[in-house]
Scaffold this motif. Structure first.
Motif, PDB file in Angstrom:
ATOM      1  N   ALA A   1       0.813  -1.211   0.000  1.00  0.00           N
ATOM      2  CA  ALA A   1       0.000   0.000   0.000  1.00  0.00           C
ATOM      3  C   ALA A   1       0.847   1.261   0.000  1.00  0.00           C
ATOM      4  N   LEU A   2       2.090   1.154   0.475  1.00  0.00           N
ATOM      5  CA  LEU A   2       2.991   2.303   0.531  1.00  0.00           C
ATOM      6  C   LEU A   2       3.854   2.443  -0.725  1.00  0.00           C
ATOM      7  N   GLY A   3       3.608   1.611  -1.724  1.00  0.00           N
ATOM      8  CA  GLY A   3       4.270   1.799  -3.007  1.00  0.00           C
ATOM      9  C   GLY A   3       5.398   0.852  -3.326  1.00  0.00           C
ATOM     10  N   PHE A   4       5.610  -0.172  -2.480  1.00  0.00           N
ATOM     11  CA  PHE A   4       6.650  -1.154  -2.763  1.00  0.00           C
ATOM     12  C   PHE A   4       6.039  -2.340  -3.521  1.00  0.00           C
ATOM     13  N   ALA A   5       6.853  -2.962  -4.360  1.00  0.00           N
ATOM     14  CA  ALA A   5       6.481  -4.245  -4.949  1.00  0.00           C
ATOM     15  C   ALA A   5       7.072  -5.322  -4.042  1.00  0.00           C
ATOM     16  N   VAL A   6       6.231  -6.130  -3.434  1.00  0.00           N
ATOM     17  CA  VAL A   6       6.658  -7.011  -2.348  1.00  0.00           C
ATOM     18  C   VAL A   6       6.629  -8.468  -2.771  1.00  0.00           C
ATOM     19  N   GLY A   7       7.741  -9.160  -2.516  1.00  0.00           N
ATOM     20  CA  GLY A   7       7.795 -10.601  -2.660  1.00  0.00           C
ATOM     21  C   GLY A   7       7.868 -11.232  -1.286  1.00  0.00           C
ATOM     22  N   GLU A   8       7.513 -12.503  -1.198  1.00  0.00           N
ATOM     23  CA  GLU A   8       7.473 -13.176   0.100  1.00  0.00           C
ATOM     24  C   GLU A   8       8.286 -14.464   0.075  1.00  0.00           C
ATOM     25  N   ALA A   9       8.903 -14.760   1.230  1.00  0.00           N
ATOM     26  CA  ALA A   9       9.565 -16.043   1.436  1.00  0.00           C
ATOM     27  C   ALA A   9       9.386 -16.411   2.898  1.00  0.00           C
ATOM     28  N   SER A  10       9.142 -17.692   3.165  1.00  0.00           N
ATOM     29  CA  SER A  10       8.863 -18.126   4.534  1.00  0.00           C
ATOM     30  C   SER A  10      10.095 -18.640   5.260  1.00  0.00           C
ATOM     31  N   ASN A  11      11.200 -18.802   4.540  1.00  0.00           N
ATOM     32  CA  ASN A  11      12.438 -19.276   5.171  1.00  0.00           C
ATOM     33  C   ASN A  11      13.631 -18.905   4.301  1.00  0.00           C
ATOM     34  N   GLY A  12      14.836 -19.176   4.808  1.00  0.00           N
ATOM     35  CA  GLY A  12      16.050 -18.795   4.098  1.00  0.00           C
ATOM     36  C   GLY A  12      16.232 -19.506   2.776  1.00  0.00           C
ATOM     37  N   GLU A  13      15.909 -20.788   2.753  1.00  0.00           N
ATOM     38  CA  GLU A  13      16.061 -21.545   1.511  1.00  0.00           C
ATOM     39  C   GLU A  13      15.160 -20.983   0.415  1.00  0.00           C
ATOM     40  N   ASP A  14      13.927 -20.680   0.797  1.00  0.00           N
ATOM     41  CA  ASP A  14      12.977 -20.098  -0.163  1.00  0.00           C
ATOM     42  C   ASP A  14      13.460 -18.727  -0.628  1.00  0.00           C
ATOM     43  N   ALA A  15      14.051 -17.955   0.297  1.00  0.00           N
ATOM     44  CA  ALA A  15      14.558 -16.624  -0.056  1.00  0.00           C
ATOM     45  C   ALA A  15      15.644 -16.718  -1.113  1.00  0.00           C
ATOM     46  N   MET A  16      16.593 -17.631  -0.942  1.00  0.00           N
ATOM     47  CA  MET A  16      17.689 -17.771  -1.907  1.00  0.00           C
ATOM     48  C   MET A  16      17.155 -18.174  -3.286  1.00  0.00           C
ATOM     49  N   LEU A  17      16.114 -19.002  -3.293  1.00  0.00           N
ATOM     50  CA  LEU A  17      15.513 -19.406  -4.564  1.00  0.00           C
ATOM     51  C   LEU A  17      14.861 -18.215  -5.255  1.00  0.00           C
ATOM     52  N   ARG A  18      14.123 -17.402  -4.496  1.00  0.00           N
ATOM     53  CA  ARG A  18      13.424 -16.254  -5.081  1.00  0.00           C
ATOM     54  C   ARG A  18      14.397 -15.174  -5.553  1.00  0.00           C
ATOM     55  N   LEU A  19      15.518 -15.036  -4.873  1.00  0.00           N
ATOM     56  CA  LEU A  19      16.508 -14.042  -5.286  1.00  0.00           C
ATOM     57  C   LEU A  19      17.133 -14.394  -6.629  1.00  0.00           C
ATOM     58  N   ARG A  20      17.132 -15.673  -6.962  1.00  0.00           N
ATOM     59  CA  ARG A  20      17.659 -16.076  -8.274  1.00  0.00           C
ATOM     60  C   ARG A  20      16.680 -15.775  -9.398  1.00  0.00           C
ATOM     61  N   MET A  21      15.410 -15.537  -9.042  1.00  0.00           N
ATOM     62  CA  MET A  21      14.385 -15.329 -10.068  1.00  0.00           C
ATOM     63  C   MET A  21      14.028 -13.854 -10.270  1.00  0.00           C
TER      64      MET A  21
END
Length: 231
Positions: free
Chosen positions: A26-46
């Motif tokens: 709502a404040l103007g950011f495009a937000v992605g989500e990850a529930s843990n570190g492994e998921d975060a590393m995967l999303r950062l590659r995409m």
């Protein structure tokens, strides 16, 4: 913001994650989500994110280890750590893992968004990086390779440790005020967060000094700041 800054929220608590997703969106950011570190590393590659908002306490890989891996793989991607307590041990853990900044739970959304915008602005500033090698005593800093050596041995420094050391070595022999170091390393939105600087200096002394309690390189200038010894 003309173009939405992309922020990855890494938080194992689904309620907090959803709240941050909705509020930051709502404040103007495009937000992605990850529930843990492994998921975060995967999303950062995409996705090319502009910043990561990372909970320090998570099951599995954990926030500190996730932060270290992000800094190794994406050294210019700013990480803001969510910590539980505003104590020096938490600051040490967050900054030593490579976080650019931290925010303590429970947090004010205004403070959180201000810090996110500050680290994103800082990361987008073009940096002039001439090839300079600074040698003082047994310490060598190579700006082209972003490497620091002591007696020929590589020293592993977090991004903020490296930037602080570089700034001090570039001003060797001169006392540098706390505010100048904070502004140079963290950006124009900073200047009063002396606890950040104290943590970074303590960590640097452990890595470059033979006796951190009696430093020969990073000297304290009482009530002013710090001074790196002259050649």
């Amino acid at each position: 913001m003309d173009q939405k800054s992309k922020v990855l929220v890494v938080e194992d608590d689904a309620g907090i994650r959803q709240s941050l997703f909705e509020t930051l969106g709502a404040l103007g950011f495009a937000v992605g989500e990850a529930s843990n570190g492994e998921d975060a590393m995967l999303r950062l590659r995409m996705v090319n994110y502009d910043a990561v908002l990372l909970d320090i306490n998570m099951p599995g890989m954990g926030g500190k280890e996730t932060c270290r891996r992000i800094c190794q793989s994406y050294p210019h991607l700013p990480v803001v750590m969510l910590t539980v307590r505003d104590e020096e041990d938490d600051i040490v853990e967050a900054l030593d893992a490579g976080a650019f900044d931290y925010v303590t739970k429970p947090f004010q959304i205004r403070e959180l968004t201000a810090r996110l915008r500050a680290v994103i602005r800082r990361s987008h500033i073009p940096v002039a990086n001439p090839e300079i090698i600074i040698v003082i005593g047994e310490i060598t800093l190579d700006t082209d390779r972003r490497r620091v050596e002591k007696r020929g041995e590589d020293l592993h420094l977090t991004p903020k440790e490296y930037e602080t050391l570089r700034y001090l070595m570039e001003h060797a022999g001169r006392p540098v005020r706390h505010e100048r170091i904070l502004t140079a390393v963290w950006g124009s939105a900073y200047g009063n967060e002396r606890e950040y600087l104290r943590v970074i200096i303590n960590q640097l002394r452990k890595k470059i000094e033979d006796d951190p309690a009696r430093p020969l390189y990073i000297l304290t200038e009482s009530y002013i700041g710090y001074r790196f010894r002259e050649k």
